[in-house]
Design an enzyme around this catalytic site. Structure first.
Site: not given
Ligand code: F6R
Length: 594
Positions: A2, A28, A78, A104-105, A472, A476, A479, A495, A589
């Site tokens: 949040c 976020r 959130w 938050n939490g 990766e 990308k 998501e 496999h 985020k």
């Molecule tokens: C994907 C992404 C997430 C973060 C993951 C870890 O694009 O952004 O997979 O990499 O949530 O976040 P941090 O790096 O903040 O620990």
């Protein structure tokens, strides 16, 4: 997860200042928002707090109907407990509407606390755990001062929480933290509290990051710090933010993700110079350790996998890696000679924080590559290293990943005793990256987007360090464009996954000019033989590629331009499909819950 923003000062447009603060936290990810203020003019002398809450994004929202005020706070939610409704949005009020609270939490024992409060005739409006907090403060306030009531209530909560409370008759904001991040910003005759330092940049760079069990009492001219458990006063050690305001603004870009992708070539060059001394230090720490584990989540976990290839290839050094959420299940052999290197953009990812806590209990030392100064990971690490990527606001991590890889390449070279070679390689890599963010390259990507935009699945393959690149790239794509994408070690195709390749299935193949080149092409051929549409990302064209995306050969650093191509492809796919790349559905985020 949040967003929190609070203001107290002399300016009478507190509501607008707070709304602007919340907008800076939009990235976020959230599902509803709300602002509470204490009106300056109170003609009815009823001391009631005024609140506006809405479901959805803040976007162009305003708080025009809120009264003039010099104190208040806001929240972007959130959802965890209770659906996405206006009633469940924060701030929450007590029965008398004189106390407001944002949280938050997760208050794990909210159920039993709520039962007690309902039995003493408190009226609940929402289904949230958070509302318990404001009623509990109200209950304590019958006998205690405001500070003491907040303290006592907070100590009753189980779980990891951060909250801010305000009272209509008290000119102060009280914030407490145990788990979720909070930072105080110091102004002139005004002060701020936020969940994220980047939101404070337009107002101040002087900050204090709350530690666990910190409670701050913030007025317009003063900030007092206490230990919430003992009640003892603590000294505040301020820190200065190094980021510019412009670094957290869009500028001419339509999205933060695109801005952050474009920043990468410059960032790599910066790190090639500024990262040398930290690379040497980290290499020294790794050298001394008896076993090193790299941990991260999501994109950061893929940087950990990349680290295992880089350290093996460049420095002939073995390291282990694990995803944060799994680490606690295989750390039993850690000792006081072990080293854990945690990788995280936010420094607040709960799975990482829990991992390092468990590792510390076994005596291991903790190093970290982290982007946010003062974050929990930064503070909890024995050896914190900042990756210096600047604020990353797109929910999908891009520049933090490339910054981590750049530091890892330098560190691997430092471990080999050849850090200058690593620095030169990064400079070359930066040039390779610049060629990908050109208009000409983007046109090539947009043409490809037209060809693959309606696909239901995309497969990405690579071997060696191209394996984490494939993971990766697929992350990308899925998501933000919501097209199912899977990254695979090319050798695994036969496999099982090959069964899914049909006529026209887009298959992205990484083929850098290393020892994996031939084997990667073999994987491409296998997919093509089943009708796959082969997209080759390689320094060298090949007849098996139906669509060719060139990258420069930069040796062990080729993962960087390779992933940059996938970032941009994911971005333009998302734009074509009409989605917002900065705020993908269901994601946030900073993942501060388990
Ligand atoms: C994907 C992404 C997430 C973060 C993951 C870890 O694009 O952004 O997979 O990499 O949530 O976040 P941090 O790096 O903040 O620990």
């Amino acid at each position: 997860m949040c967003g929190i923003f609070g203001y107290i000062g002399k300016k009478e447009n507190a509501a607008e200042i707070i709304l602007e603060g919340l907008k800076r936290l939009e990235y976020r990810g959230y599902d509803s928002w709300g602002v509470a203020v204490v009106p300056t003019e109170d003609p009815n002398k009823n001391n009631k707090i005024v609140v506006k809450k809405r479901i959805g994004k803040i976007g162009d929202a305003n708080v025009d109907e809120l009264p003039t005020a010099t104190i208040g706070f806001g929240h972007t939610r959130w959802a965890t407990h209770g659906g996405v409704t206006q009633k469940n949005a924060h701030p929450h009020l007590d029965c008398t509407k004189t106390i407001a609270l944002i949280h938050n939490g997760i208050i794990e024992n909210y159920d039993s606390l709520k039962k007690d409060l309902v039995s003493t005739s408190h009226r609940f409006i929402s289904e949230t755990d958070s509302e318990v907090a404001v009623h509990l403060i109200e209950e304590y306030l019958k006998k205690e001062a405001f500070e003491k009531s907040v303290q006592k209530a907070f100590l009753e909560f189980h779980g990891l929480n951060a909250l801010i409370a305000l009272h209509a008759r008290e000119k102060k904001l009280i914030a407490v933290r145990n788990g979720s991040p909070l930072v105080v910003g110091f102004g002139n005759g005004e002060n701020y509290i936020a969940s994220d330092a980047a939101a404070l940049l337009p107002h101040t760079k002087d900050v204090y990051f709350l530690e666990d069990n910190d409670m701050v009492v913030v007025s317009d001219t003063d900030v007092e710090l206490y230990n919430v458990v003992t009640g003892k006063k603590k000294r505040i050690t301020k820190q200065k933010l190094a980021w510019d305001v412009s670094s957290s603004e869009l500028g001419a870009y339509p999205h933060f993700m695109l801005k952050e992708i474009h920043e990468q070539p410059g960032l790599i060059v910066d790190i090639s110079i500024s990262g040398i001394s930290s690379a040497k230090k980290l290499a020294g720490i790794i050298k001394k350790a008896y076993g090193t584990y790299f941990v991260g989540c999501g994109t950061a976990a893929y940087a950990c996998i990349a680290a295992s290839y880089l350290f093996s290839k460049i420095a002939k050094h073995h390291i282990n890696w694990a995803v944060g959420s799994e680490f606690s299940y295989h750390l039993d052999f850690l000792t006081n000679k072990s080293l854990v290197v945690a990788l995280s953009q936010s420094g607040e990812t709960m799975d990482i924080l829990e991992s390092i806590k468990a590792a510390k209990q076994r005596g291991a030392r903790i190093a970290s590559l982290v982007n946010v100064l003062g974050s929990t990971l930064y503070r909890e690490s024995d050896y914190p290293f900042l990756i210096g990527a600047g604020p990353e606001k797109g929910v999908a991590s891009t520049k933090a990943f490339i910054a981590k890889l750049s530091h890892l390449i330098l560190t691997a070279y430092a471990l080999k005793g050849a850090v200058s070679k690593g620095s030169l390689l990064l400079k070359k890599t930066s040039k390779a990256g610049k060629q990908i963010v050109t208009n000409e390259y983007v046109l090539k990507l947009k043409k490809l987007v037209q060809r693959i935009k309606n696909a239901s699945d995309i497969y990405v393959i690579g071997r060696g360090i191209s394996y984490p690149a494939s993971l990766e790239a697929a992350l990308k794509i899925k998501e933000i464009s919501y097209i199912h994408a899977e990254g695979l070690a090319a050798g695994e195709l036969k496999h099982g996954p090959l069964a899914l390749v049909e006529k026209g299935t887009p298959c992205i193949v990484y083929a850098p000019l290393d020892e994996t080149f031939g084997a990667n092409l073999a994987g491409a051929m296998e997919m093509r033989a089943r009708g796959g549409y082969i997209i080759g990302i390689s320094p060298k064209p090949h007849e098996v590629f139906d669509y060719y995306l060139p990258i420069e050969d930069v040796g062990e650093a080729s993962i960087i331009p390779g992933v940059m191509v996938a970032q941009l492809l994911a971005y333009y796919l998302t734009i074509e499909k009409g989605y917002d790349p900065d705020k993908p559905r269901n994601l946030a985020k900073s993942v501060t819950v388990k």
